[in-house]
Design an enzyme around this catalytic site. Structure first.
Site, PDB file in Angstrom:
ATOM      1  N   GLY A 128      -3.015   3.643  -2.876  1.00  0.00           N
ATOM      2  CA  GLY A 128      -2.852   2.494  -3.744  1.00  0.00           C
ATOM      3  C   GLY A 128      -2.822   1.221  -2.913  1.00  0.00           C
ATOM      4  O   GLY A 128      -2.255   1.202  -1.813  1.00  0.00           O
ATOM      5  N   SER A 187       0.842  -1.187   0.000  1.00  0.00           N
ATOM      6  CA  SER A 187       0.000   0.000   0.000  1.00  0.00           C
ATOM      7  C   SER A 187       0.880   1.240   0.000  1.00  0.00           C
ATOM      8  O   SER A 187       1.979   1.236   0.563  1.00  0.00           O
ATOM      9  CB  SER A 187      -0.922  -0.007   1.232  1.00  0.00           C
ATOM     10  OG  SER A 187      -1.844   1.064   1.174  1.00  0.00           O
ATOM     11  N   ASP A 188       0.385   2.283  -0.628  1.00  0.00           N
ATOM     12  CA  ASP A 188       1.088   3.560  -0.615  1.00  0.00           C
ATOM     13  C   ASP A 188       0.037   4.657  -0.677  1.00  0.00           C
ATOM     14  O   ASP A 188      -1.039   4.470  -1.239  1.00  0.00           O
ATOM     15  CB  ASP A 188       2.050   3.679  -1.794  1.00  0.00           C
ATOM     16  CG  ASP A 188       2.999   4.838  -1.611  1.00  0.00           C
ATOM     17  OD1 ASP A 188       3.938   4.704  -0.795  1.00  0.00           O
ATOM     18  OD2 ASP A 188       2.801   5.890  -2.243  1.00  0.00           O
ATOM     19  N   GLN A 189       0.361   5.800  -0.073  1.00  0.00           N
ATOM     20  CA  GLN A 189      -0.612   6.884   0.003  1.00  0.00           C
ATOM     21  C   GLN A 189       0.060   8.232  -0.202  1.00  0.00           C
ATOM     22  O   GLN A 189       1.181   8.445   0.261  1.00  0.00           O
ATOM     23  CB  GLN A 189      -1.292   6.870   1.371  1.00  0.00           C
ATOM     24  CG  GLN A 189      -2.361   7.935   1.548  1.00  0.00           C
ATOM     25  CD  GLN A 189      -2.972   7.864   2.931  1.00  0.00           C
ATOM     26  OE1 GLN A 189      -2.344   8.212   3.912  1.00  0.00           O
ATOM     27  NE2 GLN A 189      -4.195   7.382   2.998  1.00  0.00           N
TER      28      GLN A 189
END
Length: 196
Positions: free
Chosen positions: A107, A70-72
Site C-alpha cells: 500500500g 507505505s505498508d506491505q
C-alpha cells in the site's frame, strides 16, 4: 508559499534507502498506529488502510508537507505472512512458500498535509519460489537472517537464490516502496527527481 517538505512515515531502513535513490531531500518520522489486521479484512484493504494511517498519524506535526506512508504484506492466497521475528517461524514460512507463488501487496499513500488530501494505491508483486529443501532453507537463514522481513527473505540479497522468477511492474515494490508509482504521485504535486 514554500514548497512542501517531503516526509517518510516510516522507520524502515529499507524504505529509507529506497527513497534516497530519488535524490530528493526528506525526513523520516515514526508513526504510532495499530497495525493489526481487522476481521475479514483483505490484504489489499489492510495495506491501503495502514499506508494512509501511517501518513495521517504524523501529519499533525508536519504542516505543509507531503507525507509518504507505505505498508506491505506477503500473502499465500489470502493468508498473510508477517515478519517472522525468529528462525522457527522463518523456516515455516519458507517451507510453505517452496514451489508456490507469494504475492506481496504494498500500500502507498501520498498525503498533502496542507489540504488533507491523500492519494492511495496498492501495488502487487509476485514471487515464484523454487522448490526448496530444508537444507537450502537453513543455509539461507544462516547467511542472511531475514527475521525482520515479511516472507522471511531479502530479495536484494541472497534471497534471489530462492526464486524461479519475479513478476511485477517495479522491483522496488518487493523491498517495500513502489518508486515508479511514487514518482507519479509526487509529479502530480509538482515534484520530480529529475527536476529537483
Amino acid at each position: 508559499m514554500p514548497a512542501p517538505a517531503l516526509v517518510l512515515a516510516s522507520t524502515s531502513p529499507y524504505r529509507r534507502q529506497l527513497l534516497e535513490r530519488l535524490g530528493l531531500p526528506f525526513t523520516s518520522a515514526a508513526p504510532d498506529i495499530d497495525e493489526r489486521r481487522r476481521p475479514g479484512e483483505s490484504p489489499q484493504v489492510l495495506v491501503l488502510r495502514l499506508a494512509e494511517a501511517k501518513a495521517r498519524a504524523i501529519a499533525p506535526t508536519h504542516p505543509n508537507a507531503l507525507v509518504i506512508g507505505s505498508d506491505q504484506v506477503a500473502c499465500i492466497e489470502d493468508d498473510v505472512l508477517g515478519k517472522p521475528g525468529d528462525r522457527a517461524i522463518a523456516v515455516g514460512q519458507l517451507e510453505r512458500a517452496s514451489g508456490r507463488t507469494v504475492v506481496f501487496q504494498t500500500g502507498l499513500c501520498l498525503l498533502d498535509t496542507s489540504s488533507g488530501h491523500a492519494q492511495t494505491l496498492v501495488e502487487p508483486y509476485r514471487v515464484h519460489f523454487r522448490r526448496l529443501d530444508r537444507r537450502q532453507i537453513e543455509a539461507y537463514l544462516d547467511r542472511e537472517q531475514p527475521f525482520d522481513c515479511a516472507g522471511s527473505f531479502k530479495s536484494e540479497g541472497l534471497g534471489i537464490a530462492l526464486f524461479e522468477r519475479l513478476e511485477g511492474d517495479d522491483p522496488n515494490t518487493l523491498i517495500g516502496l513502489p518508486l515508479i508509482r511514487l514518482i507519479s504521485l509526487l509529479e502530480s504535486k509538482g515534484i520530480h527527481p529529475l527536476s529537483a
